[in-house]
Motif scaffolding. Structure first.
Motif, PDB file in Angstrom:
ATOM      1  N   TYR A   1       0.922  -1.066  -0.072  1.00 45.30           N
ATOM      2  CA  TYR A   1      -0.032   0.013   0.046  1.00 45.30           C
ATOM      3  C   TYR A   1       0.879   1.351   0.086  1.00 45.30           C
ATOM      4  CZ  TYR A   1      -3.167  -3.720   1.442  1.00 45.30           C
ATOM      5  OH  TYR A   1      -3.465  -4.790   1.584  1.00 45.30           O
ATOM      6  N   SER A   2       1.874   1.275  -0.607  1.00 45.44           N
ATOM      7  CA  SER A   2       2.867   2.186  -0.879  1.00 45.44           C
ATOM      8  C   SER A   2       2.622   3.185  -1.962  1.00 45.44           C
ATOM      9  CB  SER A   2       4.409   1.896  -0.665  1.00 45.44           C
ATOM     10  OG  SER A   2       5.236   2.844  -0.983  1.00 45.44           O
ATOM     11  N   LEU A   3       2.923   4.434  -1.945  1.00 46.92           N
ATOM     12  CA  LEU A   3       2.756   5.463  -2.927  1.00 46.92           C
ATOM     13  C   LEU A   3       4.086   5.850  -3.414  1.00 46.92           C
ATOM     14  CD1 LEU A   3       0.335   8.096  -1.168  1.00 46.92           C
ATOM     15  CD2 LEU A   3      -0.137   6.341  -2.920  1.00 46.92           C
ATOM     16  N   ASP A   4       5.166   5.183  -2.887  1.00 43.21           N
ATOM     17  CA  ASP A   4       6.573   5.409  -3.340  1.00 43.21           C
ATOM     18  C   ASP A   4       7.173   4.494  -4.534  1.00 43.21           C
ATOM     19  OD1 ASP A   4       9.007   6.055  -3.680  1.00 43.21           O
ATOM     20  OD2 ASP A   4       9.820   5.597  -1.652  1.00 43.21           O
TER      21      ASP A   4
ATOM     22  N   ARG B   1      -3.200  -8.033  -1.649  1.00 46.50           N
ATOM     23  CA  ARG B   1      -2.343  -6.834  -1.246  1.00 46.50           C
ATOM     24  C   ARG B   1      -1.947  -6.003  -2.460  1.00 46.50           C
ATOM     25  NH1 ARG B   1       1.619  -9.787   0.319  1.00 46.50           N
ATOM     26  NH2 ARG B   1       2.927  -9.250  -1.307  1.00 46.50           N
ATOM     27  N   LEU B   2      -2.032  -4.798  -2.301  1.00 49.30           N
ATOM     28  CA  LEU B   2      -1.747  -3.891  -3.311  1.00 49.30           C
ATOM     29  C   LEU B   2      -0.375  -3.129  -3.004  1.00 49.30           C
ATOM     30  CD1 LEU B   2      -5.117  -1.869  -3.896  1.00 49.30           C
ATOM     31  CD2 LEU B   2      -4.196  -4.031  -4.972  1.00 49.30           C
ATOM     32  N   ASP B   3       0.696  -3.540  -3.644  1.00 50.47           N
ATOM     33  CA  ASP B   3       2.024  -3.497  -2.949  1.00 50.47           C
ATOM     34  C   ASP B   3       2.395  -1.883  -3.275  1.00 50.47           C
ATOM     35  OD1 ASP B   3       2.879  -6.014  -2.155  1.00 50.47           O
ATOM     36  OD2 ASP B   3       2.995  -6.689  -4.332  1.00 50.47           O
ATOM     37  N   VAL B   4       2.234  -1.526  -4.669  1.00 48.41           N
ATOM     38  CA  VAL B   4       2.469  -0.126  -4.852  1.00 48.41           C
ATOM     39  C   VAL B   4       1.318   0.406  -5.727  1.00 48.41           C
ATOM     40  CG1 VAL B   4       3.937   1.395  -6.256  1.00 48.41           C
ATOM     41  CG2 VAL B   4       4.955  -0.470  -5.012  1.00 48.41           C
ATOM     42  N   ILE B   5       0.927   1.685  -5.089  1.00 53.45           N
ATOM     43  CA  ILE B   5      -0.350   2.372  -5.632  1.00 53.45           C
ATOM     44  C   ILE B   5       0.107   3.769  -6.504  1.00 53.45           C
ATOM     45  CG2 ILE B   5      -2.460   3.623  -5.031  1.00 53.45           C
ATOM     46  CD1 ILE B   5      -2.702   1.566  -2.788  1.00 53.45           C
ATOM     47  N   PHE B   6      -0.314   3.866  -7.518  1.00 52.43           N
ATOM     48  CA  PHE B   6       0.082   5.108  -8.359  1.00 52.43           C
ATOM     49  C   PHE B   6      -1.178   5.825  -8.372  1.00 52.43           C
ATOM     50  CE2 PHE B   6       3.491   2.336 -10.080  1.00 52.43           C
ATOM     51  CZ  PHE B   6       4.403   2.951 -10.516  1.00 52.43           C
ATOM     52  N   SER B   7      -1.074   6.828  -7.344  1.00 49.91           N
ATOM     53  CA  SER B   7      -2.292   7.724  -6.927  1.00 49.91           C
ATOM     54  C   SER B   7      -2.319   8.691  -8.151  1.00 49.91           C
ATOM     55  CB  SER B   7      -2.144   8.323  -5.623  1.00 49.91           C
ATOM     56  OG  SER B   7      -0.905   9.238  -5.817  1.00 49.91           O
ATOM     57  N   GLY B   8      -1.372   9.140  -8.898  1.00 54.35           N
ATOM     58  CA  GLY B   8      -1.417   9.942 -10.080  1.00 54.35           C
ATOM     59  C   GLY B   8      -1.918   9.390 -11.404  1.00 54.35           C
ATOM     60  N   GLY B   9      -2.315   8.333 -11.322  1.00 51.29           N
ATOM     61  CA  GLY B   9      -2.944   7.699 -12.630  1.00 51.29           C
ATOM     62  C   GLY B   9      -2.256   7.178 -13.716  1.00 51.29           C
ATOM     63  N   HIS B  10      -2.696   7.119 -14.749  1.00 50.16           N
ATOM     64  CA  HIS B  10      -2.026   6.422 -16.016  1.00 50.16           C
ATOM     65  C   HIS B  10      -0.615   7.390 -16.356  1.00 50.16           C
ATOM     66  CE1 HIS B  10      -4.528   9.243 -18.402  1.00 50.16           C
ATOM     67  NE2 HIS B  10      -3.348   9.179 -19.372  1.00 50.16           N
ATOM     68  N   GLN B  11      -0.877   8.826 -16.135  1.00 49.55           N
ATOM     69  CA  GLN B  11       0.161   9.653 -16.479  1.00 49.55           C
ATOM     70  C   GLN B  11       1.418   9.136 -15.651  1.00 49.55           C
ATOM     71  OE1 GLN B  11      -3.072  10.658 -15.583  1.00 49.55           O
ATOM     72  NE2 GLN B  11      -3.614  12.375 -16.967  1.00 49.55           N
ATOM     73  N   GLN B  12       1.207   8.992 -14.426  1.00 48.60           N
ATOM     74  CA  GLN B  12       2.231   9.102 -13.625  1.00 48.60           C
ATOM     75  C   GLN B  12       2.765   7.396 -13.865  1.00 48.60           C
ATOM     76  OE1 GLN B  12       1.406   8.429  -9.254  1.00 48.60           O
ATOM     77  NE2 GLN B  12       3.546   8.047  -8.580  1.00 48.60           N
ATOM     78  N   TYR B  13       2.256   6.366 -14.060  1.00 51.85           N
ATOM     79  CA  TYR B  13       2.659   5.034 -14.354  1.00 51.85           C
ATOM     80  C   TYR B  13       3.397   5.066 -15.811  1.00 51.85           C
ATOM     81  CZ  TYR B  13       2.794   0.169 -16.097  1.00 51.85           C
ATOM     82  OH  TYR B  13       3.176  -0.784 -16.525  1.00 51.85           O
ATOM     83  N   VAL B  14       2.937   5.933 -16.749  1.00 49.51           N
ATOM     84  CA  VAL B  14       3.599   5.815 -18.136  1.00 49.51           C
ATOM     85  C   VAL B  14       5.146   6.521 -17.943  1.00 49.51           C
ATOM     86  CG1 VAL B  14       3.602   6.961 -20.393  1.00 49.51           C
ATOM     87  CG2 VAL B  14       1.625   5.910 -19.523  1.00 49.51           C
TER      88      VAL B  14
END
Length: 423
Positions: free
Chosen positions: A8-11, A397-410
């Motif tokens: 559940y990390s945002l990092d 378990r969600l290990d890492v969460i990209f709260s910034g959506g697809h832009q952050q993931y790309v």
């Protein structure tokens, strides 16, 4: 109770550094909401050119796993070709996205060579009739009570809602949600009516000897009932619930597709298919326990890659009348299998969740501020930040969460591809 001290990390920086040093790596990724925004009309989807180039650099270490399709007017290939600017160039350079579509029954390499393993001509023939049947039904439905829409509006809505996918014809009612969202009771009635239509399609298929050939996939959904059928997720305030009603081939579920992709990965490494060259989603077991058993029996653990599963469609909701928790979402099954394979083979697999709630389709979102506080207060439970997505007893378990959506993931994906260029 699931351990929430980990995950559940945002990092994403630690994940980037770790994956950059991983020799055997396999990224298995959903598409809509992950590498492109969720939109009401699939024809308006856009994929960044940088992402497409990065995917090509990850050849052999990257596959897509989607309920959409590669081909057709609304397929992902047309989006890739538009982004590249030249379909021939995209094919010659291998810029198409390799992997499984239609839940696992449409395979494509990065040069856009498509196959449909395990599908009969009779099944294909029936599927070809479904879009026209769906449009006729929708036109009749929307002209009657309680909808009473005029003919011109019905034409516009139907043309957007009926997706003529070759092996996963779909009614996507995002545009209808936008029209009826201020009339929630009518919208829920619409969901119920379309669900009834899907049931009628199965009856017609059975009359043609195809009773075991198809199932209805609801996206998002509320998990499965005791018969194994997916549960419809009715719309609620600020949540459209089920918007995609997909008529799909039996076996076309993402967790099964994950094993098909692993079979192909092993072939690229060894020249041998552990599950056989003709292994496909139609012949595989469906339960996680059986899939794990098959994986343990057939896959050489010394060659098992570190798997990163990436998705955005995971749901958890409490039934107000019974307090029962219903867990679903079209990415849940394959993400959970990624997690389980890591445990079974002793590999640090990762489940990555993309918050796609900022798109045009109503979805539960992540409370990033609350999750960020967990860095200072590690005993703080993440569940209030994941309402509608996960819960305290959720086995996923969600290990890492990209709260910034697809832009952050790309951005992350492109940086990872660049770092792995010479590994």
């Amino acid at each position: 109770m699931v351990d929430y001290q980990t995950g559940y990390s945002l990092d994403s920086t630690e994940l980037l550094n770790s994956l950059s040093a991983t020799e055997r790596l396999l990224i298995v990724q959903d598409l809509d909401g992950v590498c492109m925004g969720l939109v009401r009309d699939p024809l308006t989807r856009v994929i960044a050119r940088d992402y497409i180039e990065a995917a090509a650099r990850l050849a052999g270490r990257f596959y897509v796993l989607t309920n959409g399709e590669h081909i057709g007017m609304r397929g992902v290939n047309s989006i890739v070709a538009k982004s590249v600017g030249d379909a021939m160039q995209a094919r010659e350079r291998g810029l198409y996205l390799p992997g499984l579509a239609a839940g696992g029954v449409q395979f494509q390499d990065r040069f856009a060579s498509v196959s449909h393993p395990g599908i009969s001509e009779a099944e294909l023939h029936f599927l070809q009739q479904v879009p026209a049947m769906s449009e006729a039904y929708l036109r009749t439905l929307l002209s009657s009570e309680p909808y009473h829409l005029d003919t011109q509006l019905i034409t516009e809505l139907a043309s957007s809602a009926v997706l003529d996918n070759r092996v996963s014809p779909t009614l996507n009612i995002n545009v209808l949600y936008q029209h009826f969202k201020t009339q929630p009771n009518i919208y829920r009635q619409l969901q119920h009516d379309i669900s009834t239509f899907m049931t009628d399609l199965h009856r017609q298929a059975a009359e043609q000897g195809l009773g075991a050939s198809f199932f209805t996939h609801y996206a998002p959904n509320s998990g499965r009932d005791v018969q194994g059928h997916e549960r419809l997720k009715f719309g609620a305030e600020n949540n459209a619930g089920t918007t995609d009603f997909q008529f799909m081939l039996t076996g076309a579920i993402k967790e099964v597709g994950l094993l098909v992709l692993l079979n192909n990965y092993y072939f690229t490494q060894t020249g041998h298919y552990p599950l056989g060259q003709d292994f496909n989603a139609r012949q595989a077991p469906h339960s996680q326990a059986e899939l794990l058993k098959l994986a343990r029996a057939k896959f050489d653990p010394t060659l098992m890659p570190r798997i990163v599963g990436v998705g955005d469609t995971v749901s958890s909701s409490v039934q107000p009348d019974s307090a029962e928790i219903l867990r679903g979402g079209s990415d849940r099954g394959f993400l959970h299998l990624v997690q389980a394979l890591g445990e079974a083979f002793g590999i640090d697999n990762k489940v990555v969740y993309i918050d796609s709630s900022a798109g045009e389709v109503r979805r539960p979102g992540v409370d990033a501020e609350l999750l960020q506080r967990r860095k200072i207060e590690p005993t703080l439970a993440p569940w209030p930040a994941l309402e509608g997505i996960s819960d305290p007893a959720d086995p996923l378990r969600l290990d890492v969460i990209f709260s910034g959506g697809h832009q952050q993931y790309v951005e992350f994906f492109c940086e990872l591809a660049e770092r792995l260029r010479n590994l």
